[in-house]
Design a protein around this motif. Structure first.
Motif, PDB file in Angstrom:
ATOM      1  N   ASP A   1       0.840  -1.194   0.000  1.00 34.73           N
ATOM      2  CA  ASP A   1       0.000   0.000   0.000  1.00 34.73           C
ATOM      3  C   ASP A   1       0.880   1.251   0.000  1.00 34.73           C
ATOM      4  O   ASP A   1       1.697   1.432   0.911  1.00 34.73           O
ATOM      5  CB  ASP A   1      -0.899  -0.001   1.237  1.00 34.73           C
ATOM      6  CG  ASP A   1      -1.871   1.159   1.234  1.00 34.73           C
ATOM      7  OD1 ASP A   1      -1.545   2.203   1.816  1.00 34.73           O
ATOM      8  OD2 ASP A   1      -2.947   1.011   0.623  1.00 34.73           O
TER       9      ASP A   1
ATOM     10  N   THR B   1       5.427  11.412  -7.311  1.00 36.47           N
ATOM     11  CA  THR B   1       4.036  11.401  -7.767  1.00 36.47           C
ATOM     12  C   THR B   1       3.913  11.225  -9.275  1.00 36.47           C
ATOM     13  O   THR B   1       2.823  10.960  -9.775  1.00 36.47           O
ATOM     14  CB  THR B   1       3.331  12.710  -7.350  1.00 36.47           C
ATOM     15  OG1 THR B   1       4.069  13.824  -7.876  1.00 36.47           O
ATOM     16  CG2 THR B   1       3.266  12.822  -5.825  1.00 36.47           C
TER      17      THR B   1
ATOM     18  N   GLU C   1       4.349   6.365 -12.731  1.00 35.77           N
ATOM     19  CA  GLU C   1       3.102   5.796 -13.208  1.00 35.77           C
ATOM     20  C   GLU C   1       2.764   4.493 -12.483  1.00 35.77           C
ATOM     21  O   GLU C   1       1.610   4.257 -12.118  1.00 35.77           O
ATOM     22  CB  GLU C   1       3.176   5.553 -14.723  1.00 35.77           C
ATOM     23  CG  GLU C   1       1.925   4.921 -15.323  1.00 35.77           C
ATOM     24  CD  GLU C   1       0.683   5.803 -15.203  1.00 35.77           C
ATOM     25  OE1 GLU C   1      -0.429   5.266 -15.280  1.00 35.77           O
ATOM     26  OE2 GLU C   1       0.841   7.032 -15.042  1.00 35.77           O
TER      27      GLU C   1
ATOM     28  N   ARG D   1       1.111   5.145  -9.205  1.00 35.16           N
ATOM     29  CA  ARG D   1      -0.300   5.551  -9.297  1.00 35.16           C
ATOM     30  C   ARG D   1      -1.199   4.331  -9.528  1.00 35.16           C
ATOM     31  O   ARG D   1      -2.302   4.245  -8.973  1.00 35.16           O
ATOM     32  CB  ARG D   1      -0.472   6.566 -10.423  1.00 35.16           C
ATOM     33  CG  ARG D   1       0.175   7.902 -10.139  1.00 35.16           C
ATOM     34  CD  ARG D   1      -0.427   9.006 -10.998  1.00 35.16           C
ATOM     35  NE  ARG D   1      -0.164   8.795 -12.412  1.00 35.16           N
ATOM     36  CZ  ARG D   1       0.875   9.314 -13.057  1.00 35.16           C
ATOM     37  NH1 ARG D   1       1.751  10.050 -12.396  1.00 35.16           N
ATOM     38  NH2 ARG D   1       1.031   9.099 -14.346  1.00 35.16           N
ATOM     39  N   LEU D   2      -0.714   3.385 -10.321  1.00 34.45           N
ATOM     40  CA  LEU D   2      -1.506   2.180 -10.571  1.00 34.45           C
ATOM     41  C   LEU D   2      -1.608   1.326  -9.308  1.00 34.45           C
ATOM     42  O   LEU D   2      -2.668   0.766  -9.008  1.00 34.45           O
ATOM     43  CB  LEU D   2      -0.881   1.369 -11.704  1.00 34.45           C
ATOM     44  CG  LEU D   2      -0.891   2.036 -13.090  1.00 34.45           C
ATOM     45  CD1 LEU D   2      -0.136   1.180 -14.094  1.00 34.45           C
ATOM     46  CD2 LEU D   2      -2.326   2.272 -13.553  1.00 34.45           C
TER      47      LEU D   2
ATOM     48  N   ALA E   1      -1.568   2.361  -6.295  1.00 37.85           N
ATOM     49  CA  ALA E   1      -2.472   3.019  -5.353  1.00 37.85           C
ATOM     50  C   ALA E   1      -3.916   2.616  -5.594  1.00 37.85           C
ATOM     51  O   ALA E   1      -4.757   2.715  -4.697  1.00 37.85           O
ATOM     52  CB  ALA E   1      -2.319   4.541  -5.473  1.00 37.85           C
ATOM     53  N   ILE E   2      -4.194   2.137  -6.799  1.00 31.81           N
ATOM     54  CA  ILE E   2      -5.545   1.658  -7.131  1.00 31.81           C
ATOM     55  C   ILE E   2      -5.677   0.164  -6.870  1.00 31.81           C
ATOM     56  O   ILE E   2      -6.631  -0.290  -6.242  1.00 31.81           O
ATOM     57  CB  ILE E   2      -5.872   1.967  -8.609  1.00 31.81           C
ATOM     58  CG1 ILE E   2      -5.857   3.479  -8.850  1.00 31.81           C
ATOM     59  CG2 ILE E   2      -7.221   1.369  -9.002  1.00 31.81           C
ATOM     60  CD1 ILE E   2      -5.951   3.854 -10.309  1.00 31.81           C
ATOM     61  N   SER E   3      -4.682  -0.619  -7.335  1.00 27.44           N
ATOM     62  CA  SER E   3      -4.817  -2.077  -7.282  1.00 27.44           C
ATOM     63  C   SER E   3      -4.524  -2.668  -5.905  1.00 27.44           C
ATOM     64  O   SER E   3      -5.210  -3.603  -5.477  1.00 27.44           O
ATOM     65  CB  SER E   3      -3.895  -2.723  -8.321  1.00 27.44           C
ATOM     66  OG  SER E   3      -2.528  -2.425  -8.051  1.00 27.44           O
TER      67      SER E   3
ATOM     68  N   PRO F   1      -4.996  -1.617  -2.685  1.00 26.02           N
ATOM     69  CA  PRO F   1      -6.112  -1.655  -1.728  1.00 26.02           C
ATOM     70  C   PRO F   1      -7.182  -2.672  -2.097  1.00 26.02           C
ATOM     71  O   PRO F   1      -7.750  -3.337  -1.223  1.00 26.02           O
ATOM     72  CB  PRO F   1      -6.647  -0.222  -1.767  1.00 26.02           C
ATOM     73  CG  PRO F   1      -5.494   0.611  -2.189  1.00 26.02           C
ATOM     74  CD  PRO F   1      -4.747  -0.235  -3.173  1.00 26.02           C
ATOM     75  N   GLU F   2      -7.476  -2.817  -3.397  1.00 25.27           N
ATOM     76  CA  GLU F   2      -8.467  -3.797  -3.815  1.00 25.27           C
ATOM     77  C   GLU F   2      -7.976  -5.220  -3.545  1.00 25.27           C
ATOM     78  O   GLU F   2      -8.738  -6.067  -3.053  1.00 25.27           O
ATOM     79  CB  GLU F   2      -8.785  -3.625  -5.310  1.00 25.27           C
ATOM     80  CG  GLU F   2      -9.646  -4.727  -5.919  1.00 25.27           C
ATOM     81  CD  GLU F   2     -11.037  -4.833  -5.306  1.00 25.27           C
ATOM     82  OE1 GLU F   2     -11.702  -5.855  -5.558  1.00 25.27           O
ATOM     83  OE2 GLU F   2     -11.450  -3.906  -4.583  1.00 25.27           O
ATOM     84  N   HIS F   3      -6.713  -5.489  -3.848  1.00 27.66           N
ATOM     85  CA  HIS F   3      -6.165  -6.811  -3.563  1.00 27.66           C
ATOM     86  C   HIS F   3      -6.199  -7.101  -2.065  1.00 27.66           C
ATOM     87  O   HIS F   3      -6.544  -8.212  -1.640  1.00 27.66           O
ATOM     88  CB  HIS F   3      -4.726  -6.913  -4.079  1.00 27.66           C
ATOM     89  CG  HIS F   3      -4.635  -6.944  -5.571  1.00 27.66           C
ATOM     90  ND1 HIS F   3      -3.455  -6.710  -6.239  1.00 27.66           N
ATOM     91  CD2 HIS F   3      -5.571  -7.178  -6.527  1.00 27.66           C
ATOM     92  CE1 HIS F   3      -3.666  -6.807  -7.540  1.00 27.66           C
ATOM     93  NE2 HIS F   3      -4.936  -7.082  -7.742  1.00 27.66           N
TER      94      HIS F   3
END
Length: 408
Positions: free
Chosen positions: A168, A184, A187, A190-191, A193-195, A197-199
């Motif tokens: 995370d 920041t 790239e 940034r990806l 930061a999305i995947s 938390p879902e995993h």
């Protein structure tokens, strides 16, 4: 011609299920592999516990864990790698070209039947075992359905997190000032930061239902506190050498940035280039070298610089320690404490950050006899204590339902 989305999905589904030979004859671009590219699986082990590991095999670890599990009584294992065209070709039991993995419905269906004959499965990196077989528009990552279906059929399933799948960014920023997530513009960050938390949400749900999570490095215990650390595995004998480090007047300093932002390469190279310009060190940046040749690279090094951003250590550090090299990296206190508790000894990696690296390397040169003696003695011993496969077998014993003592 642009078709409506619903029509495109139906057409794609029809093409995926059509015979490979027919599609290759009519539209060869839709079957970018030859019949010989589809691998033949090895026989399912005849042992009482039949373990299947895949599909990532990052740095050869899926295969290494499979071999480690076979140190346990009554365990046979098979490791599979879904390999991209430019992969490093680490050893594996089954190598599946990426095009087959993602595009061959025939292979995917056969693979599901094959894996269903195993008693235990370790799913790596939150990646599906059967390519796109169970992917849907609503659930593009079919791994979660795969796990559900395998468990329903009686297979015992566990997950192995390698790092980028669950790390995370927000939590990592708290762990080290040198986190790559501070950039920041990165790239990949940034990806993640999305995947990630879902995993982690999915793994939380699976853990609550009895599916264990393993992590390959101890820093990931911050992200998966209920997980079991499954140590990385290297072969100490393969990396051993008769040449101790720091015997040359100008030491060879090696850095192999497989992933520059993760290794912190940009932050340390100005220091290395400055020292090299003075003639203090012989700096060698190693890129694009096949895994089979890295043994010669480390054997010819005096000092190996590994990770300076993640705050942990990986396979490269283990290989360099096994070769008795002086290893310098940034490793957080949390990781060092976890190592000491597990191994009963300190991690023999000299601590440095990009800010302190020049001072640390100067210390190495000033105290080369003492530093070399410690690296030569402690590195190989540490790898044999924690990373030769026996500790990994012990970590897998409960999951496999067998005695914890591995056969050395």
């Amino acid at each position: 011609m642009n078709l409506p989305p619903a029509v495109s999905r139906v057409a794609a589904a029809v093409v995926r299920r059509a015979p490979d030979g027919l599609v290759r004859a009519v539209a060869p671009s839709l079957r970018p592999w030859a019949p010989g590219d589809v691998p033949v699986n090895p026989p399912v082990p005849g042992a009482p516990v039949r373990l299947y590991v895949g599909p990532a095999n990052y740095a050869g670890q899926g295969t290494a864990w499979a071999r480690a599990a076979e140190l346990l009584p009554g365990v046979g294992a098979v490791a599979m790698t879904a390999e991209p065209p430019a992969g490093f070709s680490f050893p594996t039991d089954v190598r599946v070209p990426q095009a087959v993995y993602t595009g061959s419905h025939r292979w995917q269906s056969a693979q599901r039947r094959y894996v269903g004959r195993f008693s235990h499965v370790l799913v790596e990196a939150c990646r599906p075992l059967f390519g796109t077989l169970d992917a849907t528009a609503h659930e593009p990552n079919g791994v979660w359905r795969e796990i559900t279906d395998l468990r329903a059929s009686g297979v015992v399933v566990g997950n192995v997190a390698h790092g980028s799948d669950v790390r995370d960014p927000a939590r990592h920023l708290e762990a080290t000032a040198w986190s790559p997530f501070r950039d920041t513009a990165w790239e990949t960050g940034r990806l993640l930061a999305i995947s990630a938390p879902e995993h982690n949400r999915r793994l939380d749900e699976l853990e609550a239902s009895g599916v264990p999570t393993f992590v390959s490095t101890p820093d990931l215990l911050r992200d998966r506190p209920a997980a079991t650390w499954l140590p990385l595995v290297v072969d100490p004998d393969r990396w051993a050498t008769d040449a101790p480090p720091l015997a040359r007047p100008v030491p060879v300093v090696v850095h192999a940035p497989t992933n520059g932002p993760v290794k912190g390469t940009a932050a340390i190279e100005p220091v290395l280039e400055r020292l090299a310009a003075r003639g203090t060190i012989d700096y060698r940046r190693v890129t694009g070298v096949p895994a089979a040749r890295m043994r010669d690279v480390y054997r010819d090094a005096d000092v190996v610089l590994d990770q300076f951003a993640l705050g942990s250590y990986g396979v490269a550090t283990c290989e360099a320690m096994a070769a008795g090299r002086v290893v310098v990296a940034h490793v957080t206190d949390q990781v060092r404490t976890a190592v000491a508790e597990r191994a009963g000894r300190e991690l023999p990696v000299l601590e440095a950050t990009p800010d302190t690296l020049e001072d640390v390397l100067t210390h190495v040169l000033d105290e080369r006899a003492t530093v070399a003696e410690r690296a030569w003695a402690e590195g190989p011993a540490f790898v044999r204590a924690l990373h030769d496969g026996r500790a990994s077998a012990e970590a897998l014993a409960g999951f496999c339902g067998v005695a914890a003592a591995a056969d050395a």
